[in-house]
Design a protein around this motif. Structure first.
Motif, short mmCIF file in Angstrom:
data_model
loop_
_atom_site.label_atom_id
_atom_site.label_comp_id
_atom_site.label_asym_id
_atom_site.label_seq_id
_atom_site.Cartn_x
_atom_site.Cartn_y
_atom_site.Cartn_z
N VAL A 24 119.97 -46.07 57.50
CA VAL A 24 119.11 -44.90 57.38
C VAL A 24 118.20 -45.13 56.17
CG1 VAL A 24 118.98 -42.40 57.13
CG2 VAL A 24 120.95 -43.43 58.29
N PRO A 25 116.97 -45.57 56.41
CA PRO A 25 116.05 -45.80 55.29
C PRO A 25 115.66 -44.49 54.61
CG PRO A 25 115.33 -46.96 57.28
CD PRO A 25 116.40 -45.99 57.70
N PRO A 26 115.28 -44.54 53.35
CA PRO A 26 114.81 -43.33 52.68
C PRO A 26 113.63 -42.70 53.41
CG PRO A 26 115.13 -45.11 51.10
CD PRO A 26 115.25 -45.71 52.46
N ARG A 27 113.59 -41.38 53.41
CA ARG A 27 112.46 -40.61 53.96
C ARG A 27 112.22 -40.91 55.44
NH1 ARG A 27 111.56 -42.37 49.10
NH2 ARG A 27 110.52 -44.24 49.86
N ALA A 31 117.89 -40.86 64.74
CA ALA A 31 118.65 -40.14 65.76
C ALA A 31 119.82 -41.01 66.20
CB ALA A 31 117.76 -39.81 66.96
N LEU A 32 121.00 -40.40 66.24
CA LEU A 32 122.20 -41.07 66.73
C LEU A 32 122.62 -40.37 68.02
CD1 LEU A 32 124.56 -43.08 66.36
CD2 LEU A 32 125.72 -41.31 65.01
N LEU A 33 122.43 -41.06 69.14
CA LEU A 33 122.65 -40.45 70.45
C LEU A 33 123.84 -41.12 71.15
CD1 LEU A 33 118.93 -40.33 71.67
CD2 LEU A 33 120.22 -38.56 70.44
N GLY A 34 124.43 -40.36 72.07
CA GLY A 34 125.54 -40.89 72.86
C GLY A 34 126.28 -39.76 73.54
N GLN A 188 122.10 -33.02 70.93
CA GLN A 188 122.22 -32.97 72.38
C GLN A 188 120.87 -32.92 73.08
OE1 GLN A 188 123.83 -29.30 73.90
NE2 GLN A 188 123.09 -28.11 72.14
N TYR A 189 119.84 -32.41 72.40
CA TYR A 189 118.51 -32.32 72.98
C TYR A 189 117.80 -33.65 72.75
CZ TYR A 189 119.17 -27.32 73.69
OH TYR A 189 119.63 -26.10 74.10
N VAL A 190 117.93 -34.54 73.71
CA VAL A 190 117.49 -35.92 73.53
C VAL A 190 116.00 -36.02 73.26
CG1 VAL A 190 117.30 -38.17 74.65
CG2 VAL A 190 119.37 -36.80 74.94
N THR A 191 115.19 -35.35 74.07
CA THR A 191 113.74 -35.46 73.91
C THR A 191 113.30 -34.94 72.56
OG1 THR A 191 113.43 -35.22 76.31
CG2 THR A 191 111.52 -34.84 74.91
N ARG A 192 113.85 -33.83 72.13
CA ARG A 192 113.50 -33.28 70.81
C ARG A 192 113.89 -34.24 69.70
NH1 ARG A 192 112.69 -27.62 70.07
NH2 ARG A 192 112.65 -26.44 72.01
N ALA A 193 115.08 -34.83 69.82
CA ALA A 193 115.53 -35.78 68.81
C ALA A 193 114.61 -36.99 68.76
CB ALA A 193 116.96 -36.19 69.09
N LEU A 194 114.23 -37.51 69.92
CA LEU A 194 113.35 -38.68 69.97
C LEU A 194 111.97 -38.35 69.43
CD1 LEU A 194 114.30 -40.25 73.43
CD2 LEU A 194 115.10 -40.92 71.15
N ASP A 195 111.48 -37.14 69.67
CA ASP A 195 110.17 -36.73 69.15
C ASP A 195 110.16 -36.70 67.62
OD1 ASP A 195 109.09 -36.49 71.67
OD2 ASP A 195 109.33 -34.31 71.78
N LEU A 196 111.30 -36.34 67.03
CA LEU A 196 111.38 -36.21 65.57
C LEU A 196 111.70 -37.53 64.88
CD1 LEU A 196 111.33 -34.01 63.32
CD2 LEU A 196 113.80 -33.78 63.64
N ALA A 197 112.36 -38.44 65.62
CA ALA A 197 112.94 -39.63 64.99
C ALA A 197 111.94 -40.75 64.76
CB ALA A 197 114.09 -40.15 65.85
N ASP A 198 112.20 -41.50 63.69
CA ASP A 198 111.51 -42.76 63.45
C ASP A 198 112.27 -43.93 64.07
OD1 ASP A 198 109.43 -41.71 61.59
OD2 ASP A 198 111.18 -41.23 60.35
N TYR A 199 113.59 -43.80 64.08
CA TYR A 199 114.48 -44.83 64.63
C TYR A 199 115.58 -44.15 65.43
CZ TYR A 199 112.23 -47.26 60.75
OH TYR A 199 111.30 -47.75 59.87
N VAL A 200 116.16 -44.89 66.35
CA VAL A 200 117.22 -44.32 67.18
C VAL A 200 118.31 -45.36 67.42
CG1 VAL A 200 115.97 -44.90 69.31
CG2 VAL A 200 117.75 -43.15 69.36
N ALA A 211 119.51 -50.23 69.19
CA ALA A 211 118.92 -49.83 67.91
C ALA A 211 117.45 -50.20 67.95
CB ALA A 211 119.62 -50.54 66.75
N GLY A 212 116.59 -49.22 67.69
CA GLY A 212 115.17 -49.50 67.75
C GLY A 212 114.36 -48.24 67.55
N GLU A 213 113.13 -48.28 68.01
CA GLU A 213 112.24 -47.13 67.88
C GLU A 213 112.30 -46.27 69.14
OE1 GLU A 213 108.35 -48.47 66.82
OE2 GLU A 213 109.04 -49.47 64.98
#
Length: 232
Positions: A24-27, A31-34, A188-200, A211-213
């Motif tokens: 988890v890089p600074p700033r 998203a951790l999904l599963g 649990q809301y995958v699309t919302r998490a992906l929209d917010l995330a820099d990495y997943v 592991a990626g974008e």
């Protein structure tokens, strides 16, 4: 950077995580999904010190913190918002915020929380257990504002909430990210998490399978294959 390297962990004889590496890089928002039972909550418990790993290493900003107690990690800037609204239901909202602040200034803690969630300002003298589910979640999430952390671990903070409240919760997460906090988000809301995330990261059966974008993942295929939950 919050870094887990080749971490294994479980409960008693039950192994949950196996050789998990995650950064988890600074700033950043990670998203951790599963699917349920994949080990997401266990990973967050390791990252906040609630569970000691059976193998592997954890470091925080370059310092080895493997097996350190939760209060040590909290003092180093790690904030864990657990699943299930971790509040004190028999105390008032104000008292909950003062406890969240720890050694910090109580008035400042209340001001920060109310600034993030104005509705709490109208409920300061009310018992936390009498709040609505959404308001209780806001109170739980307030700790990420009042403790001024560098890393915020969030475990299903939208679970069981009405859609309009989910919108508010995600707005607050975006605000935390804009303020420079690094977020590790189980959601649990995958699309919302992906929209917010820099990495997943995708966790399946206790192991990292991707592991990626976010742009490298197809949310619909992800839901069909791994999640069994909600993608809205």
């Amino acid at each position: 950077m919050l870094e887990l390297t080749d971490v294994s962990a479980g409960y008693g004889e039950t192994a949950v995580l196996a050789d998990v590496s995650l950064w988890v890089p600074p700033r950043s928002v990670v998203a951790l999904l599963g699917a349920n039972g994949a080990g997401k909550t266990t990973l967050l418990r390791v990252a906040s010190g609630l569970l000691k790993p059976s193998a592997g290493r954890m470091s925080l900003d370059g310092t080895d913190v493997t097996g350190k107690a939760p209060h040590v990690l909290a003092n180093r800037g790690v904030c864990h918002v657990p699943e299930g609204r971790g509040i004190f239901p028999t105390l008032t909202v104000r008292d909950n915020l003062i406890i969240q602040a720890g050694d910090g200034n109580a008035d400042d803690a209340v001001e920060r929380a109310v600034s993030a969630f104005p509705i709490l300002g109208e409920k300061l003298s009310q018992l936390a257990g009498s709040l609505s589910g959404g308001q209780q979640q806001m109170l739980s999430l307030s700790r990420a504002y009042v403790t001024d952390p560098s890393y915020v671990l969030l475990d299903e903070v939208s679970m069981g909430l009405a859609p309009v409240v989910v919108d508010e919760i995600f707005e607050s997460l975006a605000t935390l990210a804009a303020q420079g906090r690094a977020l590790l988000l189980v959601e649990q809301y995958v699309t919302r998490a992906l929209d917010l995330a820099d990495y997943v990261y995708l966790l399946a059966r206790g192991r990292i399978e991707f592991a990626g974008e976010p742009g490298e993942l197809d949310a619909e295929r992800l839901m069909a294959r791994y999640m069994g939950g909600t993608h809205a």
